[in-house]
Design a protein around this motif. Structure first.
Motif, mmCIF file in Angstrom:
data_model
loop_
_atom_site.group_PDB
_atom_site.id
_atom_site.type_symbol
_atom_site.label_atom_id
_atom_site.label_comp_id
_atom_site.label_asym_id
_atom_site.label_seq_id
_atom_site.Cartn_x
_atom_site.Cartn_y
_atom_site.Cartn_z
ATOM 1 N N ASP A 5 0.864 -1.247 0.182
ATOM 2 C CA ASP A 5 -0.093 0.032 0.095
ATOM 3 C C ASP A 5 1.102 1.345 0.108
ATOM 4 O O ASP A 5 0.531 2.325 -0.377
ATOM 5 C CB ASP A 5 -0.906 0.202 1.316
ATOM 6 N N ASP A 6 2.091 1.339 0.562
ATOM 7 C CA ASP A 6 2.943 2.297 0.729
ATOM 8 C C ASP A 6 3.431 2.848 -0.811
ATOM 9 O O ASP A 6 3.630 3.952 -1.070
ATOM 10 C CB ASP A 6 4.244 2.097 1.147
ATOM 11 N N GLU A 7 3.639 1.838 -1.628
ATOM 12 C CA GLU A 7 3.979 2.283 -3.105
ATOM 13 C C GLU A 7 2.841 2.024 -4.040
ATOM 14 O O GLU A 7 2.829 2.125 -5.345
ATOM 15 C CB GLU A 7 5.389 1.240 -3.469
ATOM 16 N N TYR A 27 1.987 -1.493 -10.505
ATOM 17 C CA TYR A 27 1.182 -0.330 -10.162
ATOM 18 C C TYR A 27 -0.347 -0.470 -10.415
ATOM 19 O O TYR A 27 -0.658 -0.575 -11.617
ATOM 20 C CB TYR A 27 1.984 0.923 -10.526
ATOM 21 N N ILE A 28 -1.092 0.294 -9.461
ATOM 22 C CA ILE A 28 -2.576 0.392 -9.810
ATOM 23 C C ILE A 28 -3.139 1.732 -9.828
ATOM 24 O O ILE A 28 -3.470 2.255 -8.531
ATOM 25 C CB ILE A 28 -3.081 -0.280 -8.655
ATOM 26 N N VAL A 63 -4.963 4.847 -6.914
ATOM 27 C CA VAL A 63 -4.166 5.818 -6.899
ATOM 28 C C VAL A 63 -5.187 7.142 -6.965
ATOM 29 O O VAL A 63 -5.118 8.230 -6.307
ATOM 30 C CB VAL A 63 -3.086 6.003 -7.680
ATOM 31 N N ARG A 64 -5.772 7.123 -8.057
ATOM 32 C CA ARG A 64 -6.560 8.188 -8.537
ATOM 33 C C ARG A 64 -7.755 8.343 -7.740
ATOM 34 O O ARG A 64 -8.156 9.543 -7.467
ATOM 35 C CB ARG A 64 -7.035 8.114 -9.901
ATOM 36 N N PRO A 96 -6.865 2.208 -1.019
ATOM 37 C CA PRO A 96 -5.641 1.494 -0.320
ATOM 38 C C PRO A 96 -5.605 0.084 -1.140
ATOM 39 O O PRO A 96 -6.460 -0.450 -2.112
ATOM 40 C CB PRO A 96 -6.255 0.995 1.084
ATOM 41 N N VAL A 97 -4.387 -0.349 -1.445
ATOM 42 C CA VAL A 97 -4.078 -1.461 -2.044
ATOM 43 C C VAL A 97 -4.206 -2.590 -0.884
ATOM 44 O O VAL A 97 -3.369 -2.838 0.084
ATOM 45 C CB VAL A 97 -2.759 -1.475 -2.579
ATOM 46 N N GLU A 98 -4.761 -3.653 -0.865
ATOM 47 C CA GLU A 98 -5.206 -4.583 0.050
ATOM 48 C C GLU A 98 -4.982 -5.955 -0.309
ATOM 49 O O GLU A 98 -5.288 -6.151 -1.497
ATOM 50 C CB GLU A 98 -6.606 -4.428 0.711
ATOM 51 N N GLN A 99 -4.190 -6.720 0.626
ATOM 52 C CA GLN A 99 -4.048 -8.101 0.106
ATOM 53 C C GLN A 99 -5.131 -8.942 -0.050
ATOM 54 O O GLN A 99 -5.030 -10.178 -0.771
ATOM 55 C CB GLN A 99 -2.761 -8.654 1.375
ATOM 56 N N ALA A 100 -5.994 -8.657 0.591
ATOM 57 C CA ALA A 100 -7.223 -9.477 0.486
ATOM 58 C C ALA A 100 -7.959 -9.552 -0.768
ATOM 59 O O ALA A 100 -8.639 -10.341 -1.245
ATOM 60 C CB ALA A 100 -8.374 -9.208 1.540
#
Length: 237
Positions: A156-158, A175-176, A180-181, A185-189
């Protein structure tokens, strides 16, 4: 001028490193149900100059943004799924910029390359982005290792998904920019993967905010009338 600076940063996926979590992607306040409407991304889509071409079951939308960037999206009218998103950025010296693909198959290079020194090996891994109604996907070809070799972690940091192998033969940050837009968050689940025929498929399940925005934006795009209907039997050169 300040707005244009924010717009450029929000569109550049290569700049979403550790500093991404500190950026502000919202303008003002919004209800939790439709928070995406208050993002710089959504507002920039609304404000962009848009034109449309219809080719049988495909609609192509060309966007021209205030910061000079151009974007083209292609949609399947039956599934309402975006098939391709490409960006055109002006050259540093003001020349004609090149198109880069964010989602969809790469654009073939029309320029012949006769230099054997810089030809890529056919066995090198190749990453292609895909978009479905409910998932974001990356297909990485030429990955012969068994599924247990791969480590696929959300970062999630990057704002990316990190793909690596236990044999240290491969490492890639996926990258996603869609998240970002919208400041999501980017979540492992939401991450899972499959492997078949030497192709590793990394899947990220779309969060509800992204699903809602895409659905509403497709409806919004129907207000853009095609400037020309291209006959289905007419091939574009």
């Amino acid at each position: 001028m300040k707005r244009k600076s924010c717009l450029i940063e929000a569109f550049d996926a290569k700049k979403v490193g550790a500093e991404a979590k500190n950026k502000v992607y919202l303008c003002g306040s919004a209800s939790e149900e439709k928070m995406y409407k208050n993002t710089i991304w959504y507002k920039s889509l609304l404000d962009a100059e848009k034109t449309c071409l219809k080719d049988d079951k495909i609609k192509k939308f060309h966007y021209k943004f205030e910061d000079g960037r151009e974007m083209v999206e292609e949609y399947n009218l039956d599934t309402q799924v975006m098939l391709r998103r490409s960006w055109k950025v002006k050259g540093k010296l003001g020349g004609e910029g090149k198109w880069t693909v964010e989602v969809g198959d790469p654009i073939p290079d029309a320029t012949p390359n006769n230099d054997p020194v810089i030809i890529e090996c056919k066995d090198q891994p190749v990453v292609t982005r895909r978009n479905t109604r409910i998932n974001l996907e990356w297909r990485i070809r030429n990955m012969p290792y068994p599924i247990e070799t791969y480590s696929i972690k959300a970062n999630d940091d990057e704002k990316c998904v990190v793909v690596s192998t236990t044999n240290k033969k491969y490492f890639k940050k996926l990258y996603i920019p869609e998240l970002v837009r919208l400041g999501l968050p980017v979540e492992q689940a939401n991450v899972y993967s499959t492997h078949n025929f030497n192709t590793l498929v990394v899947v990220y399940k779309k969060p509800q905010q992204l699903l809602d925005m895409e659905k509403e934006w497709f409806v919004e795009l129907q207000k853009v009338k095609p400037i020309k209907d291209i006959p289905s039997d007419c091939k574009t050169q």
